[in-house]
Design an enzyme around this catalytic site. Structure first.
Site, PDB file in Angstrom:
ATOM      1  N   ASN A   1      -0.681 -21.679  -7.125  1.00 52.20           N
ATOM      2  CA  ASN A   1      -1.117 -20.673  -8.740  1.00 52.20           C
ATOM      3  C   ASN A   1      -1.784 -21.921  -9.876  1.00 52.20           C
ATOM      4  O   ASN A   1      -0.909 -22.313 -10.820  1.00 52.20           O
ATOM      5  CB  ASN A   1       0.234 -19.979  -8.844  1.00 52.20           C
ATOM      6  CG  ASN A   1      -0.680 -18.658  -9.757  1.00 52.20           C
ATOM      7  OD1 ASN A   1      -1.875 -18.820 -10.612  1.00 52.20           O
ATOM      8  ND2 ASN A   1      -0.141 -18.178 -10.250  1.00 52.20           N
TER       9      ASN A   1
ATOM     10  N   HIS B   1      -4.196  -8.188 -10.236  1.00 50.54           N
ATOM     11  CA  HIS B   1      -2.683  -7.999  -9.365  1.00 50.54           C
ATOM     12  C   HIS B   1      -2.619  -7.296  -8.067  1.00 50.54           C
ATOM     13  O   HIS B   1      -2.079  -6.722  -8.034  1.00 50.54           O
ATOM     14  CB  HIS B   1      -2.031  -6.848 -10.736  1.00 50.54           C
ATOM     15  CG  HIS B   1      -1.757  -6.858 -12.104  1.00 50.54           C
ATOM     16  ND1 HIS B   1      -2.593  -5.969 -12.815  1.00 50.54           N
ATOM     17  CD2 HIS B   1      -1.582  -8.222 -12.251  1.00 50.54           C
ATOM     18  CE1 HIS B   1      -1.712  -6.400 -14.074  1.00 50.54           C
ATOM     19  NE2 HIS B   1      -1.099  -8.007 -13.869  1.00 50.54           N
TER      20      HIS B   1
ATOM     21  N   GLU C   1       4.376 -11.656  -4.953  1.00 51.74           N
ATOM     22  CA  GLU C   1       3.116 -11.842  -5.034  1.00 51.74           C
ATOM     23  C   GLU C   1       3.374 -13.473  -4.745  1.00 51.74           C
ATOM     24  O   GLU C   1       2.312 -13.190  -3.403  1.00 51.74           O
ATOM     25  CB  GLU C   1       2.363 -12.414  -6.578  1.00 51.74           C
ATOM     26  CG  GLU C   1       2.321 -10.844  -7.334  1.00 51.74           C
ATOM     27  CD  GLU C   1       1.857 -10.748  -8.705  1.00 51.74           C
ATOM     28  OE1 GLU C   1       2.902 -10.898  -9.427  1.00 51.74           O
ATOM     29  OE2 GLU C   1       0.592 -10.932  -8.824  1.00 51.74           O
TER      30      GLU C   1
END
Ligand code: AMP
Length: 401
Positions: free
Chosen positions: A7, A180, A385
């Site tokens: 990320n 999200h 996530e």
């Protein structure tokens, strides 16, 4: 099979390596302040404790190099050869209306990603830089783009369109996208499993309440509405983002404060100086609750505003879904703050939403917090996530084979 999740933010790289047999996180860490004189690198594994060093890290390629070298470290590393990494899952913030599901990185998908730079100028270019850096460091290992917006692409047009002149949609793709998505998808799948039902037969509202927050209405496994929009600014009151407000306030304020005519200053005010922070000088819910308990009126107001904004969205999505089976709380506030959950659920009995106050106080992992009489199951499900991205990457790769 191992799946590496990456990320990349503008000045940071967060990573996690999963062994997909048993879905176990075996190494993870964060590099911050890339490009500055003093950066930070913290990492740990399932076998070694956290280490944090201060060091100068010039760019994302160097950051990935550090990470890969550590993963390969003879003593403390989690792999002995990069070939053990079967796939890299990249978190990509915005897939625009180009991507409605994860895709394997190739020249076509990269071109599609570059097309989405305009609508997410703060995030997508750094995500892309991370892809290039990973491909340079791990040649031959396939990369998969997993988009924050993809889960929301099933919204019907009447939910995602704004009532602005139509040409702005046609020319500039101005519409609701939502964010999200990976979190909403993960918790909605877990909710179905916990309810012992297929996701295709339930209607749920997922409330991701963190520093950034959003609510999503999910019908039979598909999103029909979500509270974030073209950007992650609208919807409920957030840590430092305003959430919904009358947009005519913007030109009104510009007339009084000429500095707000500068787009960066205006964006800063709305994204970084509003929300809980704007009302009560703290973007942290723990600080707000503590100050409120000491009688601070603005903290009390900020707390109530956030909870009330969530309550209104629950009502709206209850109507949009024509009733719900479950209400899910997740993310920093949703998972950890019993007072917030209580305040939100208080007074929703008319909708069949009844919280069990004792269960709500319990801390822990995935759990039900609704009363025995509640028609709607209320659940707390910690989001994951990273694991969802690791799963999506593996699934996308095996679908291709
Ligand atoms: P996230 O963006 O998901 O990391 O969530 C950050 C938010 O969660 C911040 O507002 C924190 O204050 C809040 N948070 C984390 N732990 C707690 C807690 N125990 N009680 C209340 N809020 C919390």
């Amino acid at each position: 099979m191992k799946s590496l999740v990456v990320n990349c933010g503008s000045s940071s790289v967060k990573y996690a390596l999963f062994d997909m047999e048993g879905e176990k996180k075996i190494a993870w860490g964060l590099i911050e302040c890339i490009g500055l004189k003093e950066g930070f690198y913290s990492r740990q594994t399932d076998k070694t404790p956290k280490i944090k060093d201060a060091l100068e890290i010039k760019n994302h390629t160097q950051a990935l190099e550090l990470i890969i070298n550590d993963l390969l470290d003879k003593k403390t590393g989690s792999i002995s050869d990069v070939k053990e990494i079967a796939v890299i899952g990249h978190r990509i913030v915005h897939g625009g209306n180009v991507f409605s599901e994860p895709v394997i990185s190739d020249e076509n998908s990269k071109e599609g990603l570059r097309k989405c730079f305009d609508i997410a100028p703060l995030h997508n270019p750094s995500n892309y830089e991370g892809v290039l850096a990973a491909e340079k460091m791990l040649p031959g290992v396939p990369s998969v783009f997993v988009f924050d917006t993809a889960f929301h692409q099933t919204m019907p047009d009447y939910a995602y369109m704004y009532a602005l002149p139509y040409q702005y949609y046609e020319k500039h793709h101005i519409r609701r996208y939502g964010f999200h998505g990976t979190s909403h998808k993960y918790v909605s799948q877990r909710a179905a499993e916990m309810l012992k039902k297929s996701a295709k037969e339930i209607k749920i509202i997922t409330a991701h309440l963190g520093n950034g927050s959003s609510l999503t209405a999910v019908k039979n496994g598909k999103v029909i509405d979500t509270s974030l929009g073209f950007t992650p600014l609208p919807g409920i009151v957030m840590g430092s983002r305003s959430g919904d407000f009358d947009p005519a306030i913007i030109p009104f304020l510009m007339g009084i404060y000429p500095e707000l005519k500068e787009p960066n200053a205006l964006s800063d005010m709305l994204n970084k100086k509003s929300g809980l922070l704007g009302i009560a000088d703290s973007s942290d819910m723990r600080g707000i609750i503590e100050a409120k308990s000491k009688g601070d009126k603005k903290s009390e107001l900020a707390f109530k505003m956030l909870c009330y904004s969530v309550k209104k969205y629950i009502g709206a999505y209850f109507a949009a879904l024509n009733g719900i089976d479950a209400l899910i709380f997740t993310a920093g506030i949703g998972e950890n703050s019993a007072p917030v959950r209580e305040e939100i659920c208080k007074g929703l009995e008319a909708l069949g939403i009844e919280i069990d106050l004792a269960q709500n106080q319990r801390s822990g992992d995935e759990r039900f917090i609704s009363s025995a009489n509640s028609k709607v199951k209320i659940m707390v499900i910690p989001t994951n996530e990273e694991l969802m991205i690791a799963r999506e990457a593996v699934k996308t790769l095996s679908n291709k084979k």
